[in-house]
Write a protein that holds these residues in place. Structure first.
Motif, PDB file in Angstrom:
ATOM      1  N   UNK A   1       0.825  -1.210   0.000  1.00 24.93           N
ATOM      2  CA  UNK A   1       0.000   0.000   0.000  1.00 24.93           C
ATOM      3  C   UNK A   1       0.862   1.264   0.000  1.00 24.93           C
TER       4      UNK A   1
ATOM      5  N   UNK B   1       2.549   2.415  -3.315  1.00 25.74           N
ATOM      6  CA  UNK B   1       1.629   2.617  -4.430  1.00 25.74           C
ATOM      7  C   UNK B   1       1.361   1.335  -5.206  1.00 25.74           C
ATOM      8  N   UNK B   2       1.220   0.240  -4.468  1.00 24.70           N
ATOM      9  CA  UNK B   2       0.806  -1.011  -5.095  1.00 24.70           C
ATOM     10  C   UNK B   2      -0.689  -1.193  -4.931  1.00 24.70           C
TER      11      UNK B   2
ATOM     12  N   UNK C   1      -7.621   1.718   3.635  1.00 22.50           N
ATOM     13  CA  UNK C   1      -6.278   1.471   3.105  1.00 22.50           C
ATOM     14  C   UNK C   1      -5.279   1.403   4.260  1.00 22.50           C
TER      15      UNK C   1
ATOM     16  N   UNK D   1       1.349  10.512   6.617  1.00 28.06           N
ATOM     17  CA  UNK D   1       1.426   9.406   5.657  1.00 28.06           C
ATOM     18  C   UNK D   1       1.015   8.082   6.286  1.00 28.06           C
ATOM     19  N   UNK D   2       0.465   7.185   5.467  1.00 33.15           N
ATOM     20  CA  UNK D   2      -0.022   5.895   5.968  1.00 33.15           C
ATOM     21  C   UNK D   2       1.165   4.935   6.109  1.00 33.15           C
TER      22      UNK D   2
ATOM     23  N   UNK E   1       9.738  17.918  -1.014  1.00 37.27           N
ATOM     24  CA  UNK E   1       8.598  18.156  -1.892  1.00 37.27           C
ATOM     25  C   UNK E   1       8.692  19.499  -2.616  1.00 37.27           C
TER      26      UNK E   1
ATOM     27  N   UNK F   1      -2.609   2.060  -3.390  1.00 41.02           N
ATOM     28  CA  UNK F   1      -2.368   2.782  -2.154  1.00 41.02           C
ATOM     29  C   UNK F   1      -1.622   4.071  -2.395  1.00 41.02           C
ATOM     30  N   UNK F   2      -1.340   4.790  -1.315  1.00 35.72           N
ATOM     31  CA  UNK F   2      -1.546   4.391   0.067  1.00 35.72           C
ATOM     32  C   UNK F   2      -2.820   4.931   0.723  1.00 35.72           C
ATOM     33  N   UNK F   3      -3.576   5.806   0.093  1.00 38.30           N
ATOM     34  CA  UNK F   3      -4.654   6.455   0.842  1.00 38.30           C
ATOM     35  C   UNK F   3      -5.922   6.507   0.007  1.00 38.30           C
TER      36      UNK F   3
ATOM     37  N   UNK G   1      -5.163   9.206  -2.580  1.00 37.72           N
ATOM     38  CA  UNK G   1      -4.714   8.529  -3.801  1.00 37.72           C
ATOM     39  C   UNK G   1      -5.926   8.111  -4.646  1.00 37.72           C
TER      40      UNK G   1
ATOM     41  N   UNK H   1       0.608  16.869   2.003  1.00 35.12           N
ATOM     42  CA  UNK H   1       1.034  15.467   2.091  1.00 35.12           C
ATOM     43  C   UNK H   1       0.879  14.759   0.751  1.00 35.12           C
ATOM     44  N   UNK H   2       0.653  15.549  -0.288  1.00 34.74           N
ATOM     45  CA  UNK H   2       0.333  14.970  -1.587  1.00 34.74           C
ATOM     46  C   UNK H   2       1.424  14.094  -2.172  1.00 34.74           C
ATOM     47  N   UNK H   3       2.669  14.546  -2.055  1.00 37.62           N
ATOM     48  CA  UNK H   3       3.716  13.764  -2.712  1.00 37.62           C
ATOM     49  C   UNK H   3       3.888  12.395  -2.055  1.00 37.62           C
ATOM     50  N   UNK H   4       3.891  12.371  -0.719  1.00 36.67           N
ATOM     51  CA  UNK H   4       4.013  11.103  -0.007  1.00 36.67           C
ATOM     52  C   UNK H   4       2.851  10.165  -0.264  1.00 36.67           C
ATOM     53  N   UNK H   5       1.718  10.736  -0.620  1.00 33.76           N
ATOM     54  CA  UNK H   5       0.545   9.915  -0.909  1.00 33.76           C
ATOM     55  C   UNK H   5       0.374   9.647  -2.402  1.00 33.76           C
ATOM     56  N   UNK H   6       1.264  10.218  -3.209  1.00 31.44           N
ATOM     57  CA  UNK H   6       1.108  10.039  -4.653  1.00 31.44           C
ATOM     58  C   UNK H   6      -0.107  10.749  -5.212  1.00 31.44           C
TER      59      UNK H   6
ATOM     60  N   UNK I   1       0.487  12.045  -8.749  1.00 32.09           N
ATOM     61  CA  UNK I   1       0.469  10.974  -9.762  1.00 32.09           C
ATOM     62  C   UNK I   1      -0.956  10.477  -9.992  1.00 32.09           C
ATOM     63  N   UNK I   2      -1.704  10.329  -8.883  1.00 29.49           N
ATOM     64  CA  UNK I   2      -3.056   9.775  -8.990  1.00 29.49           C
ATOM     65  C   UNK I   2      -3.967  10.685  -9.807  1.00 29.49           C
TER      66      UNK I   2
ATOM     67  N   UNK J   1       1.300   4.827 -10.685  1.00 33.06           N
ATOM     68  CA  UNK J   1       2.545   5.416 -10.177  1.00 33.06           C
ATOM     69  C   UNK J   1       3.416   5.995 -11.298  1.00 33.06           C
TER      70      UNK J   1
END
Lengths: 291, 218
Positions: free
Chosen positions: A103, A106-107, A115, A214-215, A290, B13-15, B19, B51-56, B59-60, B76
């Motif tokens: 997760x 990004x899988x 999640x 973050x998760x 970032x 994932x992750x959210x 995401x 927190x967007x980058x850490x959560x992708x 990209x999403x 991804x």
């Protein structure tokens, strides 16, 4: 949408000599208009995805997008024979972390129920079924049981970390998995209810305090605890140990605790370990990366 | 709520909010735009920005505008894929817009001869809400088939559209009307149970008071 309690579902099942999953399938079929076969087919697809996430996560170190975590499930998996906790707990816990690792990188996963808590149910279901030699069909039924328990928690409390803290996510997943583990182990519906109550009480009050939002930290490791605890709770219920407080009251209490938690401890990354010195430092470091 | 809202959805994932929800917002924007585009300006607000980058999230949302669903494993790689497909993507981060929902994104798509600005937010659990299209306030989730009508604010148009849908046996689940000012342009959002056929667009656009129909199907 009909509202249920665990007590109603358990009574319905025990009156007719059925499992919780049988009752859940009938109710779901009536409500959604889907046939029982279609519902089981969809759940079987979700189980395929769960198994894939487990096998990805235990076979390789997958760094998370942020770089904060990676490889926890893989490392614990290699400890399963010699570890102190015993093979069942170690397999379930490492599988749970493996899914969480997938997760975080990004899988593809199945939110179960979220999640953030996606590892617990696959970890427990796969491991318990393997240990007891259960068929695919029995596992799919057990997943139906996790889902109805989760639905009842969602209707009477909450499954969202932002509303109830980690107890609402990992606590609920652990309770859902515990009830289903009892069903797989041949326990009664009422024992399944006790297992859910015992698991939920074990995590009651747990806050949601993700570092940098973050998760990952501490979510991944909390998935492993949620899995281990579900199996212990199932064993307790199978041994005839009962929850003194009925499961529906435990669920309501979890919701109330969630409402009482300050906003800092509900997924805002403002309290708990997210607000620790190192937690803050990591957050700042990630922000810089970032921008 | 069905059992697959609990064990599900299948997602990358992750959210679910940062995401999966972001991917759904992107895809809805693409559907609402309804044509090819060569440029996208994406502004992420508040928690999406922080927190967007850490959560992708970035990209999403790009994956969504490229047409991917929240469970697509190519998600991804979306930024690279956007370069390959020749779409220019600009990401803008705005961390403190207190008046907006914590997880909000504004997506401006640029096509050959039209531009559209779509703002929406991610509500959690992968659910989203479109809140603004080209300055019109609106509220729809994309969980239903949706007919969007840009029309004149004058008597009879709502009746015209709804009786047309009745003739076609299309049941309305929800609808919402908003306008800029009296007699000006109005935006009508109609969510339907049945999938509207493509001919709905052509037929309704024949009315002189209806400027444009957009159909987003599930």
């Amino acid at each position: 949408m009909s509202l249920y309690t665990m007590r109603q579902i358990i009574e319905l099942a025990e009156e007719k000599g059925l499992k919780i999953s049988d009752v859940a399938l009938e109710l779901e079929s009536k409500e959604s208009g889907l046939s029982i076969d279609e519902i089981k087919k969809r759940m079987a697809y979700n189980y395929e995805i769960m198994k894939n996430s487990v096998s990805h996560g235990i076979s390789q170190v997958m760094p998370s997008v942020s770089g904060l975590t990676g490889g926890e499930g893989y490392r614990l998996w290699h400890e399963k024979e010699k570890g102190l906790s015993g093979e069942t707990i170690l397999k379930a816990s490492s599988r749970a972390m493996a899914v969480s690792n997938v997760n975080a990188s990004m899988g593809r996963i199945v939110a179960a129920p979220t999640a953030g808590s996606c590892g617990i149910i696959p970890g427990v279901m796969m491991t318990v079924a393997e240990k007891l030699g259960k068929s695919e069909d029995e596992i799919v039924n057990a997943l139906i049981t996790t889902a109805i328990v989760g639905k009842i928690i969602a209707q009477n409390a909450t499954l969202a970390g932002a509303e109830g803290g980690c107890q609402a996510e990992c606590g609920s997943a652990s309770a859902m998995a515990a009830a289903a583990a009892v069903e797989l182990a041949g326990g009664t519906p009422s024992q399944a209810g006790h297992a859910a109550a015992i698991a939920l009480k074990g995590i009651m009050g747990l806050v949601c305090d993700p570092v940098a939002g973050l998760v990952e930290v501490p979510c991944i490791k909390r998935n492993s605890f949620g899995a281990a605890q579900a199996i212990l709770a199932a064993d307790m219920a199978m041994a005839g140990i009962e929850s003194v407080i009925p499961v529906d009251e435990v669920i309501k209490a979890m919701g109330e605790v969630g409402r009482s938690l300050p906003v800092e401890l509900k997924e805002t990354a403002m309290g708990g370990i997210a607000a620790s010195k190192t937690g803050k430092m990591l957050e700042e470091k990630l922000m810089k990366k970032e921008n | 709520m069905n059992l697959f809202d609990i064990i599900g959805p299948v997602m990358i994932g992750p959210s679910s909010s940062h995401t999966a929800g972001a991917a759904r917002l992107g895809k809805l924007a693409r559907n609402i735009f309804g044509e090819d585009f060569n440029k996208a300006d994406i502004t992420l607000y508040n928690s999406f920005a922080k927190t967007g980058q850490g959560h992708g999230t970035d990209k999403a949302i790009v994956a969504g505008i490229l047409g991917m669903d929240p469970d697509d494993e190519d998600l991804r790689n979306a930024i690279d894929l956007s370069h390959e497909s020749g779409i220019e993507v600009n990401l803008i981060l705005e961390e403190s817009k207190r008046e907006l929902h914590p997880n909000t994104a504004k997506i401006i798509l640029y096509g050959k001869d039209k531009t559209m600005s779509i703002t929406g937010c991610s509500l959690g659990g992968g659910r989203v809400m479109i809140q603004d299209i080209d300055g019109f306030k609106t509220e729809f989730t994309g969980e239903f088939n949706t007919i969007i009508s840009v029309q004149r604010d004058k008597p009879g148009i709502v009746a015209y559209v709804t009786s047309y849908l009745a003739q076609k046996n299309i049941n309305i689940a929800q609808m919402k009307l908003s306008r800029r000012s009296k007699g000006d342009m109005a935006l009508m959002i109609i969510e339907t149970d049945e999938t509207p056929p493509k001919s709905v667009k052509e037929d309704l656009e024949k009315h002189e008071g209806i400027y444009k129909i957009v159909i987003s199907t599930i």
